[in-house]
Enzyme design. Sequence first.
Site, PDB file in Angstrom:
ATOM      1  CG  HIS A   1       0.001   6.638   5.515  1.00  0.00           C
ATOM      2  ND1 HIS A   1       1.085   7.132   6.195  1.00  0.00           N
ATOM      3  CD2 HIS A   1       0.278   5.326   5.265  1.00  0.00           C
ATOM      4  CE1 HIS A   1       1.982   6.157   6.351  1.00  0.00           C
ATOM      5  NE2 HIS A   1       1.514   5.052   5.790  1.00  0.00           N
TER       6      HIS A   1
ATOM      7  CB  CYS B   1       5.055   2.077   7.355  1.00  0.00           C
ATOM      8  SG  CYS B   1       4.512   3.624   6.604  1.00  0.00           S
ATOM      9  CG  LEU B   2       6.687   1.251   1.211  1.00  0.00           C
ATOM     10  CD1 LEU B   2       6.215   1.587  -0.198  1.00  0.00           C
ATOM     11  CD2 LEU B   2       7.836   0.255   1.168  1.00  0.00           C
TER      12      LEU B   2
ATOM     13  CG  HIS C   1      -0.768   1.003   7.222  1.00  0.00           C
ATOM     14  ND1 HIS C   1       0.198   0.508   8.075  1.00  0.00           N
ATOM     15  CD2 HIS C   1      -0.132   1.914   6.428  1.00  0.00           C
ATOM     16  CE1 HIS C   1       1.351   1.109   7.815  1.00  0.00           C
ATOM     17  NE2 HIS C   1       1.184   1.963   6.818  1.00  0.00           N
ATOM     18  CD  GLU C   2      -1.203   2.275   2.686  1.00  0.00           C
ATOM     19  OE1 GLU C   2      -0.827   3.449   2.527  1.00  0.00           O
ATOM     20  OE2 GLU C   2      -0.433   1.362   3.032  1.00  0.00           O
TER      21      GLU C   2
ATOM     22  CD  GLN D   1       3.159   5.799   2.775  1.00  0.00           C
ATOM     23  OE1 GLN D   1       2.219   5.216   2.252  1.00  0.00           O
ATOM     24  NE2 GLN D   1       4.169   5.155   3.333  1.00  0.00           N
TER      25      GLN D   1
ATOM     26  N   GLY E   1       0.839  -1.186   0.000  1.00  0.00           N
ATOM     27  CA  GLY E   1       0.000   0.000   0.000  1.00  0.00           C
ATOM     28  C   GLY E   1       0.875   1.237   0.000  1.00  0.00           C
TER      29      GLY E   1
HETATM   30 ZN   LIG Z   1       2.484   3.251   5.790  1.00  0.00          ZN
END
Ligand SMILES: [Zn+2]
Length: 183
Positions: free
Chosen positions: A155, A109-110, A151-152, A54, A49
């Site tokens: 963000h 998480c990236l 999660h997304e 991000q 994701g």
């Molecule tokens: Zn993330």
Amino acid sequence: MSILKVARMGHPILRGKARPLEPAEIRSTRIQKLIDDMFETMKEYQGVGLAAPQVHEDVRLFVAGLVRNSDEEADENEDEDGEDVPLMALINPEITIVGRETVEDWEGCLSIPDIRGRVSRAEKIVARAYDRAGKRIEVRASGFTARVIQHETDHLDGVLFFDRMKEFGSLTFLDEFGRYWSQ
Ligand SMILES: [Zn+2]
């Protein structure tokens, strides 16, 4: 398509509340290209994701999905998670939790590279959103897919998975995760 630079924890854009998109703007060349680039970026960094903040874009949009290459598709049985996430681009998502069941599982998480931690999330959700054509859609999800969507969507409100952890005892680096916790 381009690979975009991913903001890491500490960058202020990860802590702001992103702005909604109008259907007409969703269909714009700029946003369509952003969606394509986000899919490409997610694939490049092997994420499941990626949310617009991000990649330094202050809009309520995320992409998700397990993007397998053709080699991996041949070995579908070897998928360790055992749960696929369908490819999706959701815009202005609103989540409704279904039932009371929560489940704790590992997240990464990236924007927080090489770290894993256990997070409690709702097991079942319904997400109402626009798709990339600007059409209203409803996505019912459970398990890992529901986790990714939660999660997304977090963000888009400046929330990172650390904020959702009840305690930090499970935090681990990726190497140690592979060595001790991935089974
Ligand atoms: Zn993330």
